[in-house]
Every structure is written in C-alpha cells, then in structure tokens.
Design a protein around this motif. Structure first.
Motif, short mmCIF file in Angstrom:
data_model
loop_
_atom_site.label_atom_id
_atom_site.label_comp_id
_atom_site.label_asym_id
_atom_site.label_seq_id
_atom_site.Cartn_x
_atom_site.Cartn_y
_atom_site.Cartn_z
N LEU A 1 0.83 -1.20 0.00
CA LEU A 1 0.00 0.00 0.00
C LEU A 1 0.87 1.26 0.00
CD1 LEU A 1 -2.69 -1.05 2.64
CD2 LEU A 1 -3.04 -0.82 0.17
N ALA A 2 0.29 2.34 -0.55
CA ALA A 2 0.93 3.67 -0.53
C ALA A 2 2.38 3.62 -0.98
CB ALA A 2 0.81 4.28 0.87
N PRO A 3 2.64 3.16 -2.21
CA PRO A 3 4.03 3.11 -2.67
C PRO A 3 4.70 4.48 -2.76
CG PRO A 3 2.50 2.69 -4.48
CD PRO A 3 1.69 2.67 -3.22
N HIS A 4 3.89 5.55 -2.70
CA HIS A 4 4.45 6.90 -2.71
C HIS A 4 5.08 7.28 -1.36
CE1 HIS A 4 0.44 7.33 -1.03
NE2 HIS A 4 0.72 8.56 -0.64
N VAL A 5 4.88 6.44 -0.34
CA VAL A 5 5.44 6.70 0.99
C VAL A 5 6.45 5.59 1.30
CG1 VAL A 5 4.94 7.03 3.44
CG2 VAL A 5 3.25 7.72 1.72
N PRO A 6 7.73 5.90 1.36
CA PRO A 6 8.73 4.85 1.58
C PRO A 6 8.61 4.23 2.97
CG PRO A 6 9.76 7.01 1.71
CD PRO A 6 8.36 7.24 1.23
N ILE A 7 8.89 2.93 3.04
CA ILE A 7 8.96 2.24 4.32
C ILE A 7 10.40 2.29 4.80
CG2 ILE A 7 8.73 0.01 5.47
CD1 ILE A 7 6.52 -0.70 3.49
N ILE A 8 10.62 2.86 5.97
CA ILE A 8 11.94 2.91 6.57
C ILE A 8 11.96 1.91 7.72
CG2 ILE A 8 13.73 4.36 7.61
CD1 ILE A 8 12.92 5.20 4.75
N GLU A 9 12.60 0.79 7.48
CA GLU A 9 12.56 -0.29 8.45
C GLU A 9 13.18 0.13 9.78
OE1 GLU A 9 10.98 -2.94 8.08
OE2 GLU A 9 10.74 -3.19 5.91
N PRO A 10 12.50 -0.21 10.89
CA PRO A 10 13.07 0.10 12.20
C PRO A 10 14.22 -0.83 12.51
CG PRO A 10 11.06 -1.16 12.46
CD PRO A 10 11.20 -0.89 10.99
N LYS A 11 15.10 -0.37 13.38
CA LYS A 11 16.19 -1.21 13.84
C LYS A 11 15.66 -2.12 14.95
CE LYS A 11 19.71 2.24 12.78
NZ LYS A 11 18.81 3.19 12.16
N GLY A 12 15.90 -3.40 14.83
CA GLY A 12 15.41 -4.33 15.84
C GLY A 12 13.98 -4.72 15.60
N ASP A 13 13.34 -5.27 16.60
CA ASP A 13 11.96 -5.77 16.52
C ASP A 13 10.99 -4.60 16.62
OD1 ASP A 13 9.52 -6.98 16.71
OD2 ASP A 13 10.01 -8.25 18.44
N PRO A 14 10.17 -4.34 15.59
CA PRO A 14 9.23 -3.21 15.65
C PRO A 14 8.20 -3.35 16.73
CG PRO A 14 8.74 -4.59 13.76
CD PRO A 14 10.05 -5.09 14.33
N LYS A 15 7.98 -4.57 17.24
CA LYS A 15 6.99 -4.77 18.29
C LYS A 15 7.59 -4.62 19.68
CE LYS A 15 3.65 -5.84 15.45
NZ LYS A 15 2.50 -4.95 15.28
N ALA A 16 8.92 -4.49 19.74
CA ALA A 16 9.59 -4.42 21.04
C ALA A 16 9.36 -3.08 21.71
CB ALA A 16 11.07 -4.69 20.86
#
Length: 202
Positions: A187-202
C-alpha cells in the motif's frame, strides 16, 4: 518549536505535513451526479464502517479509526452529532463522507474520500457540494478539514478549488501502519517504508 533545517524522523515512522483548511460561507460548484450513482445518508455499524474506511483509505494509509477499539468507534458512530453519507453503485457503498458537528458552531469534514472505482469520475466534486450543503444547513459559521502529504496529491488542490482556505500547517509523526498495524506493505508506494532497527513490536 521546530527550527529551520532538517530533522531526523525515527525509523519505522511516517512523517506528514498536515494542512488545515476552512470555509466560512457556503460555496458549491453545481456539479451533476455521475451516472449510475445514488447519494444517500447511512447509519453504519462498526463492521461496515471499518470495511468502507479501509476500501477508501488504505491507499493513503488512513489509520486513525482502525486503531480505535470497537466500543470507542461505536460511540462516535452512534453520536447524534455525527452524520455519514456515501455513493451507492450496484448496491455497494463507494465513498465515505463523515460530518462531525460535535463542536458547537462548527462542522469538521472528518473523512472524505472515494474508493478507487470512482476516482476520476467527477464524483468527488458532487460529494463535496453535498458536504458543504449539509454542513451549512446546520447553525455553523465554519466548516473545516485537514489533509496531509501522504494523502492523494490531488487532495489539497481539490479542497482549495472547492472553496477552502489554508489556515495552518503542522508536522505529524506516527507509526507506519504497514510495519506496526498489519497493513499490506504494497500500500501507498508513494510513501517509503523505513525499516526500524530491531523488533518493531519491542
């Protein structure tokens, strides 16, 4: 207060410039209803509202109402000072117009959008005319709305063409719902996904 210059956004987040607009007197454009559509008021329950909200808003990462517990959303939907409208096409709702009159003397255009089936058909201009008419039929002096930079690039110019005046901007930073809330990563390919460092649920 933000200073001039660049500011880091934490990974895993999305950043938006939010523009607030208002209309102080009724303005309509007299756009005809496109063929095959019926404009009608609706009284959605939680399940049907969530379905339509996702169909209209997923491409633009609408997330606010999806994060509300069912009971809190039901309280909003059942409030007599909120009203909901849609276009019906072949028995299926294809738009979401939500008017919020809970602030005395004002109306917020809380949600306004079409499913992908209607974008580019002229349905949006007709829907806005009805939004303005229903809002100013109440004893208000101000109709207001906000949009942001992860929304459709057409949204801000559309609101301005409809008679709204920009009055303020803010920066909003929020969790990317594609990372934290189960939204499809396509979804929303116009908005880049910047992966978080580590576990995003942590």
């Amino acid at each position: 207060m933000l200073t001039d210059g660049f500011h880091d956004i934490p990974s895993g987040k999305v950043a938006m410039v939010v523009t607030y607009l208002e209309m102080r007197a009724q303005q309509v454009r007299g756009v005809p209803l496109p063929d095959g559509l019926t404009f009608q008021e609706m009284s959605p329950d939680v399940a049907s509202y969530r379905t339509l909200y996702r169909r209209v808003g997923d491409d633009w990462l609408w997330y606010g109402r999806n994060l509300l517990p069912d009971a809190d959303l039901a309280t909003i939907l059942d409030d007599p000072d909120t009203r909901y409208f849609t276009f019906m096409k072949d028995g299926v709702p294809e738009a979401l117009l939500e008017l919020d009159f809970r602030q005395e003397g004002e109306c917020e255009l809380a949600y306004f959008g079409l499913t992908s089936n209607l974008i580019g058909t002229g349905a949006g201009a007709y829907l806005m005319d009805r939004a303005v008419e229903h809002a100013f039929a109440a004893p208000i002096t101000r109709l207001h709305v906000h949009t942001c930079t992860i929304d459709s690039q057409q949204a801000l110019p559309f609101y301005r063409r409809s008679g709204f005046t920009p009055i303020m901007q803010k920066i909003e930073v929020a969790e990317d719902p594609r990372i934290y809330h189960g939204y499809d990563r396509a979804l929303a390919p116009h908005v880049p996904i910047i992966e978080p460092k580590g576990d995003p649920k942590a």
